[in-house]
Design a protein around this motif. Structure first.
Motif, PDB file in Angstrom:
ATOM      1  N   HIS A 194      -7.565   0.550   2.227  1.00  0.00           N
ATOM      2  CA  HIS A 194      -6.554   1.350   1.529  1.00  0.00           C
ATOM      3  C   HIS A 194      -6.495   0.980   0.052  1.00  0.00           C
ATOM      4  O   HIS A 194      -6.396   1.853  -0.813  1.00  0.00           O
ATOM      5  CB  HIS A 194      -5.181   1.184   2.186  1.00  0.00           C
ATOM      6  CG  HIS A 194      -5.082   1.880   3.492  1.00  0.00           C
ATOM      7  ND1 HIS A 194      -4.831   3.223   3.597  1.00  0.00           N
ATOM      8  CD2 HIS A 194      -5.254   1.430   4.756  1.00  0.00           C
ATOM      9  CE1 HIS A 194      -4.824   3.579   4.867  1.00  0.00           C
ATOM     10  NE2 HIS A 194      -5.080   2.497   5.599  1.00  0.00           N
ATOM     11  N   PRO A 234      -8.540   4.810   5.586  1.00  0.00           N
ATOM     12  CA  PRO A 234      -8.582   6.210   5.114  1.00  0.00           C
ATOM     13  C   PRO A 234      -9.947   6.849   5.300  1.00  0.00           C
ATOM     14  O   PRO A 234     -10.934   6.229   5.451  1.00  0.00           O
ATOM     15  CB  PRO A 234      -8.240   6.097   3.633  1.00  0.00           C
ATOM     16  CG  PRO A 234      -8.426   4.683   3.262  1.00  0.00           C
ATOM     17  CD  PRO A 234      -8.362   3.883   4.511  1.00  0.00           C
ATOM     18  N   LEU A 282      -2.704   5.250   6.721  1.00  0.00           N
ATOM     19  CA  LEU A 282      -1.942   4.001   6.687  1.00  0.00           C
ATOM     20  C   LEU A 282      -0.841   4.033   7.735  1.00  0.00           C
ATOM     21  O   LEU A 282      -0.628   3.059   8.463  1.00  0.00           O
ATOM     22  CB  LEU A 282      -1.345   3.778   5.295  1.00  0.00           C
ATOM     23  CG  LEU A 282      -0.551   2.502   5.116  1.00  0.00           C
ATOM     24  CD1 LEU A 282      -1.465   1.290   5.196  1.00  0.00           C
ATOM     25  CD2 LEU A 282       0.163   2.512   3.764  1.00  0.00           C
ATOM     26  N   TRP A 342      -9.498   2.465  -1.565  1.00  0.00           N
ATOM     27  CA  TRP A 342      -9.284   3.911  -1.625  1.00  0.00           C
ATOM     28  C   TRP A 342      -8.364   4.251  -2.807  1.00  0.00           C
ATOM     29  O   TRP A 342      -8.628   5.186  -3.566  1.00  0.00           O
ATOM     30  CB  TRP A 342      -8.672   4.359  -0.302  1.00  0.00           C
ATOM     31  CG  TRP A 342      -8.313   5.796  -0.153  1.00  0.00           C
ATOM     32  CD1 TRP A 342      -7.098   6.364  -0.407  1.00  0.00           C
ATOM     33  CD2 TRP A 342      -9.145   6.859   0.318  1.00  0.00           C
ATOM     34  NE1 TRP A 342      -7.127   7.695  -0.120  1.00  0.00           N
ATOM     35  CE2 TRP A 342      -8.376   8.028   0.333  1.00  0.00           C
ATOM     36  CE3 TRP A 342     -10.469   6.914   0.736  1.00  0.00           C
ATOM     37  CZ2 TRP A 342      -8.881   9.254   0.746  1.00  0.00           C
ATOM     38  CZ3 TRP A 342     -10.966   8.141   1.152  1.00  0.00           C
ATOM     39  CH2 TRP A 342     -10.180   9.287   1.147  1.00  0.00           C
ATOM     40  N   GLY A 402      -4.747   9.176   2.644  1.00  0.00           N
ATOM     41  CA  GLY A 402      -4.581   7.729   2.701  1.00  0.00           C
ATOM     42  C   GLY A 402      -3.259   7.319   3.322  1.00  0.00           C
ATOM     43  O   GLY A 402      -3.202   6.411   4.151  1.00  0.00           O
ATOM     44  N   TYR A 448       0.862   4.218  -2.865  1.00  0.00           N
ATOM     45  CA  TYR A 448       0.737   5.659  -2.582  1.00  0.00           C
ATOM     46  C   TYR A 448       1.909   6.429  -3.203  1.00  0.00           C
ATOM     47  O   TYR A 448       1.720   7.514  -3.758  1.00  0.00           O
ATOM     48  CB  TYR A 448       0.666   5.926  -1.075  1.00  0.00           C
ATOM     49  CG  TYR A 448      -0.690   5.653  -0.467  1.00  0.00           C
ATOM     50  CD1 TYR A 448      -1.836   6.282  -0.950  1.00  0.00           C
ATOM     51  CD2 TYR A 448      -0.837   4.780   0.598  1.00  0.00           C
ATOM     52  CE1 TYR A 448      -3.082   6.032  -0.393  1.00  0.00           C
ATOM     53  CE2 TYR A 448      -2.077   4.529   1.161  1.00  0.00           C
ATOM     54  CZ  TYR A 448      -3.195   5.154   0.665  1.00  0.00           C
ATOM     55  OH  TYR A 448      -4.427   4.917   1.218  1.00  0.00           O
ATOM     56  N   ALA A 451       0.839  -1.202   0.000  1.00  0.00           N
ATOM     57  CA  ALA A 451       0.000   0.000   0.000  1.00  0.00           C
ATOM     58  C   ALA A 451       0.874   1.252   0.000  1.00  0.00           C
ATOM     59  O   ALA A 451       0.568   2.229  -0.694  1.00  0.00           O
ATOM     60  CB  ALA A 451      -0.940   0.000   1.200  1.00  0.00           C
TER      61      ALA A 451
END
Length: 119
Positions: free
Chosen positions: A64, A119, A113, A67, A109, A29, A25
């Motif tokens: 996540h 989120p 995390l 999201w 987010g 991002y 994750a």
């Protein structure tokens, strides 16, 4: 003798940081954030999300991934609309708005995390 208080296995922040799904994750991002420097990276990130979704289903990382997927598709939609309407001046406002929204989604987010929350 009293029983110890129940503590969920994933409540330790250090344990969460070493979770491989969490690390994925984080990578996604980062890939989404790199969009402003290398435009194709969010596509790589969403592919990772779809490929690994079965592995994170039912875990604290699943929100996540969802999201990130939602951020990608909504961002892509408004990017296309903004690009197509850019000759009509209004498209530039769409592009500015989607850039701000995209940054907001990535930051919100990533901070969630880091805190071990959805989120």
């Amino acid at each position: 003798m009293t029983e110890p208080e129940f503590i969920p296995a994933d409540s330790d922040p250090d344990a969460r940081r070493s979770d491989s799904a969490r690390n994925l994750a984080v990578v996604v991002y980062i890939l989404q954030g790199l969009f402003f420097f290398a435009g194709i990276t969010p596509l790589v990130g969403v592919i990772i999300n779809y490929v690994k979704m079965d592995d994170v289903t039912g875990t604290w990382i699943e929100p996540h991934f969802r999201w990130q997927i939602r951020t990608f598709w909504i961002g892509l939609l408004w990017l296309v609309i903004g690009t197509l309407t850019a000759p009509l001046i209004i498209g530039w406002f769409f592009l500015l708005g989607i850039a701000i929204w995209f940054i907001y989604r990535i930051v919100k987010g990533a901070l969630a995390l880091n805190d071990g929350k959805a989120p």
